[in-house]
Design an enzyme around this catalytic site. Structure first.
Site, PDB file in Angstrom:
ATOM      1  N   ASP A 144      27.569  11.873  35.495  1.00 29.56           N
ATOM      2  CA  ASP A 144      28.165  10.539  35.370  1.00 29.56           C
ATOM      3  C   ASP A 144      29.352  10.495  34.395  1.00 29.56           C
ATOM      4  O   ASP A 144      30.126   9.544  34.402  1.00 29.56           O
ATOM      5  CB  ASP A 144      27.115   9.522  34.899  1.00 29.56           C
ATOM      6  CG  ASP A 144      25.898   9.465  35.796  1.00 29.56           C
ATOM      7  OD1 ASP A 144      26.027   9.828  36.989  1.00 29.56           O
ATOM      8  OD2 ASP A 144      24.818   9.077  35.317  1.00 29.56           O
ATOM      9  N   HIS A 288      22.101  12.642  46.070  1.00 30.31           N
ATOM     10  CA  HIS A 288      21.832  13.800  45.219  1.00 30.31           C
ATOM     11  C   HIS A 288      22.621  15.045  45.591  1.00 30.31           C
ATOM     12  O   HIS A 288      22.579  16.026  44.845  1.00 30.31           O
ATOM     13  CB  HIS A 288      20.328  14.070  45.196  1.00 30.31           C
ATOM     14  CG  HIS A 288      19.591  12.940  44.547  1.00 30.31           C
ATOM     15  ND1 HIS A 288      19.287  11.786  45.230  1.00 30.31           N
ATOM     16  CD2 HIS A 288      19.174  12.763  43.270  1.00 30.31           C
ATOM     17  CE1 HIS A 288      18.684  10.951  44.401  1.00 30.31           C
ATOM     18  NE2 HIS A 288      18.604  11.507  43.214  1.00 30.31           N
TER      19      HIS A 288
HETATM   20  O1  F6P Z   1      22.402  10.148  35.780  1.00 33.92           O
HETATM   21  C1  F6P Z   1      22.541  10.964  36.888  1.00 33.92           C
HETATM   22  C2  F6P Z   1      22.165  10.242  38.141  1.00 33.92           C
HETATM   23  O2  F6P Z   1      22.413  11.108  39.239  1.00 33.92           O
HETATM   24  C3  F6P Z   1      22.863   8.889  38.353  1.00 33.92           C
HETATM   25  O3  F6P Z   1      24.194   9.043  38.795  1.00 33.92           O
HETATM   26  C4  F6P Z   1      21.937   8.235  39.332  1.00 33.92           C
HETATM   27  O4  F6P Z   1      22.006   6.829  39.223  1.00 33.92           O
HETATM   28  C5  F6P Z   1      20.568   8.715  38.884  1.00 33.92           C
HETATM   29  O5  F6P Z   1      20.785   9.909  38.153  1.00 33.92           O
HETATM   30  C6  F6P Z   1      19.625   8.972  40.027  1.00 33.92           C
HETATM   31  O6  F6P Z   1      18.387   9.301  39.531  1.00 33.92           O
HETATM   32  P1  F6P Z   1      17.212   9.919  40.406  1.00 33.92           P
HETATM   33  O7  F6P Z   1      17.437  11.402  40.427  1.00 33.92           O
HETATM   34  O8  F6P Z   1      15.990   9.538  39.660  1.00 33.92           O
HETATM   35  O9  F6P Z   1      17.292   9.343  41.773  1.00 33.92           O
END
Ligand code: F6P
Length: 364
Positions: A144, A288
């Site tokens: 981020d 992801h």
């Molecule tokens: O902080 C990294 C991040 O990929 C963010 O961009 C996103 O909102 C969050 O983590 C997603 O989290 P998770 O892996 O729990 O879905």
């Protein structure tokens, strides 16, 4: 703490993974071993400090050949904050504070310091452990790029590269079908990934959390392109973007002990565009993919530099700091200062001005 006191350190990777984690682990391990220190890896974020069977020795052999690999050889977790562990009871989920056990375990294992590789959330937890007497050096990790005090975090460059590749691919299908393609990218409350990938990928509209958008302006831009014979458009939406006067779009309610998950704004924007312009519109969430895969050269090198710098800091007796990129140097800054506030995109930044000069619609 003086140099001579360090004998044994632990390394953990907390929060969402980011490409470059393994480079940091390798560099920190080799740098510490070279000083004659023992190195322990904490598996699964902070969980490994509650159950010490999750501690693994890190050796030159165990960190061999991992610089280019994505993920984390230690595993990671964005739940399991020892200060607020969710526990299910008959009357619902409550949180319990087990941080004292972590401190006791840390001392019982004779650990002298923790190298915490984490984003905003994990470094906040690390800072709370500092206040309980655990010496910490933080390493700024997150795709981020929203950590203050460092020009950039490792993982960001790779995520922007992945998002840019996706935007390039969307261009060809958008053009062939004369559609509007809306792509939602990550970034939480900061628009760094959206802005940098949107600009690099030639997006027509980029919506970031720092600038609440007016959907009418977005549609005007698409219709202007249509009138000029450009019958397709690419819209990049940060997951934390929101309409003027509107709310963030979240995926379900906040779970105890973890951050609320953002997501869904891309679909909402696509539906509004289709309704207001009549254009065939498709939305996709990059998700992801942005965290996956091997790190770029930039992130490998930054990860290696951060890992080595974290150990140098400990050797110099610096604790309760975070390593930070301040080109051309990697320096240390106070950990408390680094987590005081998140780093968002300044609206007067050169990149925002560049987007405006190129005629990109920012929704305002
Ligand atoms: O902080 C990294 C991040 O990929 C963010 O961009 C996103 O909102 C969050 O983590 C997603 O989290 P998770 O892996 O729990 O879905």
């Amino acid at each position: 703490m003086s140099t001579t006191q360090i004998r044994r350190i632990a390394i953990n990777t907390g929060g969402g993974d980011a490409p470059g984690l393994n480079a940091v682990i390798r560099a920190a391990t080799l740098a510490a071993l070279a000083r004659g220190w023992e190195v322990w890896g904490v598996r699964h974020g902070y969980r490994g400090l509650l159950d010490m069977s999750h501690l693994v020795p890190l050796t030159a052999e165990s960190v061999r050949g991992i610089t280019h690999r994505g993920g984390s050889v230690l595993g990671t977790a964005n739940r399991g904050n020892p200060f607020e562990l969710p526990v299910k009871t008959d009357s619902g989920t409550v949180t319990v504070d087990r941080s004292a056990e972590v401190v006791a375990n840390f001392r019982a294992r004779g650990l002298d310091a923790l190298v915490c590789i984490g984003g905003d959330g994990s470094l906040r937890i690390a800072h709370r452990f500092v206040q309980k007497g655990i010496p910490v050096v933080g390493v700024p990790k997150t795709i981020d790029n929203d950590l203050s005090g460092t020009v950039v975090t490792f993982g960001f460059d790779t995520a922007v590269g992945t998002a840019t590749d996706a935007i390039d691919k969307l261009h060809t299908t958008a053009e062939a079908h004369e559609r509007v393609m809306v792509v939602e990218v990550m970034g939480r409350y900061a628009g760094w990934i959206a802005l940098n990938s949107g600009l690099s990928g030639g997006a027509d509209v980029i919506l970031i959390p720092e600038l609440p958008f007016d959907i009418a302006k977005v549609c005007e831009k698409i219709q202007r392109r249509e009138a000029a014979g450009r019958r397709f458009s690419i819209v990049v939406v940060a997951e934390g973007a929101r309409p003027l006067g509107g709310e963030l779009t979240t995926r379900g309610p906040k779970e105890a002990g973890r951050e609320v998950l953002l997501g869904g704004i891309g679909q909402r924007v696509a539906e509004e565009i289709a309704r207001l312009t009549g254009k065939e519109t498709r939305a996709l969430v990059l998700g992801h993919l942005q965290r996956g895969g091997g790190p770029t050269t930039f992130d490998r090198l930054l990860g290696l530099r951060f890992g080595a710098a974290a150990v140098r800091a400990l050797a110099e007796g610096k604790v309760n700091v975070m390593v930070a990129l301040d080109p051309p140097q990697v320096k240390t800054i106070d950990l408390g200062q680094a987590i005081e506030r998140i780093k968002t995109v300044p609206l007067d930044s050169d990149t925002v001005l560049t987007a405006r000069s190129l005629g990109v619609c920012l929704g305002d």
